[in-house]
Design a protein around this motif. Structure first.
Motif, short mmCIF file in Angstrom:
data_model
loop_
_atom_site.label_atom_id
_atom_site.label_comp_id
_atom_site.label_asym_id
_atom_site.label_seq_id
_atom_site.Cartn_x
_atom_site.Cartn_y
_atom_site.Cartn_z
N UNK A 16 0.84 -1.20 0.00
CA UNK A 16 0.00 0.00 0.00
C UNK A 16 0.87 1.25 0.00
N UNK A 17 1.92 1.23 0.85
CA UNK A 17 2.81 2.39 0.95
C UNK A 17 3.43 2.69 -0.41
N UNK A 18 3.89 1.62 -1.11
CA UNK A 18 4.51 1.81 -2.42
C UNK A 18 3.52 2.42 -3.40
N UNK A 19 2.29 1.96 -3.34
CA UNK A 19 1.25 2.45 -4.25
C UNK A 19 0.98 3.93 -4.01
N UNK A 20 0.89 4.30 -2.74
CA UNK A 20 0.62 5.70 -2.42
C UNK A 20 1.74 6.60 -2.93
N UNK A 21 2.99 6.19 -2.71
CA UNK A 21 4.08 7.08 -3.10
C UNK A 21 4.11 7.23 -4.63
N UNK A 22 3.80 6.15 -5.35
CA UNK A 22 3.79 6.27 -6.81
C UNK A 22 2.68 7.22 -7.26
N UNK A 23 1.52 7.13 -6.61
CA UNK A 23 0.43 8.04 -6.96
C UNK A 23 0.82 9.49 -6.66
N UNK A 26 3.08 10.70 -9.35
CA UNK A 26 2.31 10.96 -10.57
C UNK A 26 1.56 12.28 -10.46
N UNK A 27 0.94 12.52 -9.29
CA UNK A 27 0.19 13.77 -9.10
C UNK A 27 1.12 14.97 -9.18
N UNK A 28 2.29 14.87 -8.56
CA UNK A 28 3.25 15.98 -8.59
C UNK A 28 3.72 16.24 -10.01
N UNK A 29 4.02 15.15 -10.73
CA UNK A 29 4.47 15.31 -12.12
C UNK A 29 3.38 15.92 -12.97
N UNK A 30 2.15 15.50 -12.76
CA UNK A 30 1.04 16.06 -13.53
C UNK A 30 0.88 17.54 -13.24
#
Ligand code: ADP
Length: 265
Positions: A16-23, A26-30
């Motif tokens: 879950x932690x890995x998933x959150x950090x990837x999201x 992605x949000x920051x890059x967007x």
């Protein structure tokens, strides 16, 4: 909802932690990509009139120096281009102010009927030039809402101005207010203000993108009309700040209806 993708062989909370950090990344890059796009768009929008101004200054100093007729014509164009830059900077300032305030709810008691009267009055000269009649219909008022009178005036000025500019071919723009006893999304009483034109309408593929900054159906047309492409983006943010909703319905060749639903005080 979508099941989380297994990113961590060990499973468990690490997954879950890995998933959150990837999201998050992605949000920051967007957000970063959107900011870059916005800066590029602003630069381009400012450069177009600026290039014209620089060109005409050169011409006035050179070829047109001793030609009063040409000089007059060029000065008229220069004034128009400077006006365009001025409007663009004004709209950019409005947008950034509204965005900065978006999380702070407005608190003043406002009569929406007064707001509409003011917006219609301001646009009367534009409507007269375009041979369009603005008609106010429905609930007369007072229409009490909690809000920011200047910002709400901007919302309806922008919508009515667009209706006159793009929908004026029908010769009439209607501003209709309806009281809704129980608005299901806002879960309470609300006012619905419709700005209706019977002009050219908008192709449905454009509708979801109309409130994006600098999105125009016809860029040339918008520029010709003195548009900045920011009007509906400003409307969207102000309506959101007021916990309201904006609905756009349109049929090509028949006309458009822009509805603002605001909670009643
Ligand atoms: P602009 O400064 O270009 O008018 P807006 O954000 O106010 O920018 O509107 C974006 C675009 O939406 C316009 O360029 C126009 O193509 C379209 N539009 C807005 N209102 C209407 C309308 N009432 N009828 C048809 N098209 C409209």
């Amino acid at each position: 909802s979508v099941a989380p993708i297994a990113l961590d062989e060990s499973g468990g909370p690490g997954k879950v932690a890995a998933l959150i950090s990837i999201e998050d990344i992605t949000a920051t890059e967007e957000a970063e990509a959107m900011r870059r796009d916005f800066v590029a768009n602003v630069s381009h929008e400012l450069r177009t009139p600026l290039t014209a101004l620089i060109g005409f200054v050169e011409t006035l100093r050179g070829a047109a120096k001793d030609d009063p007729v040409a000089r007059d014509r060029f000065l008229t164009i220069m004034a128009r281009e400077a006006g365009r830059m001025n409007r663009l900077v004004g709209d950019l300032l409005s947008l950034s102010r509204v965005e900065a305030e978006e999380r702070r709810r407005p608190t003043a008691q406002v009569d929406l009927a007064n707001v509409l009267r003011g917006a219609i009055q301001t646009l009367q000269p534009v409507a007269e030039t375009a041979k369009v009649q603005i008609k106010r219909e429905g609930e007369p008022g007072p229409l009490r809402v909690t809000g920011d009178a200047d910002q709400l005036t901007q919302v309806f000025s922008n919508l009515i101005e667009n209706a006159v500019k793009y929908g004026g071919a029908g010769g009439e723009v209607r501003v209709v207010v309806e009281k809704i006893a129980h608005e299901p999304v806002q879960r309470g009483p609300a006012y619905r203000v419709d700005v209706i034109d019977s002009g050219e309408g908008i192709d449905p593929i454009h509708i979801p993108r109309l409130t994006e900054r600098f999105y125009r159906v016809d860029t040339h047309r918008s520029r010709e009309q003195g548009g900045t492409g920011l009007g509906l983006a400003i409307v969207k943010h102000i309506v959101a700040r007021h916990r309201g909703r904006l609905k756009i319905e349109s049929e090509k060749g028949k006309g458009s209806r822009f509805s603002v639903i605001l909670p009643a005080a």
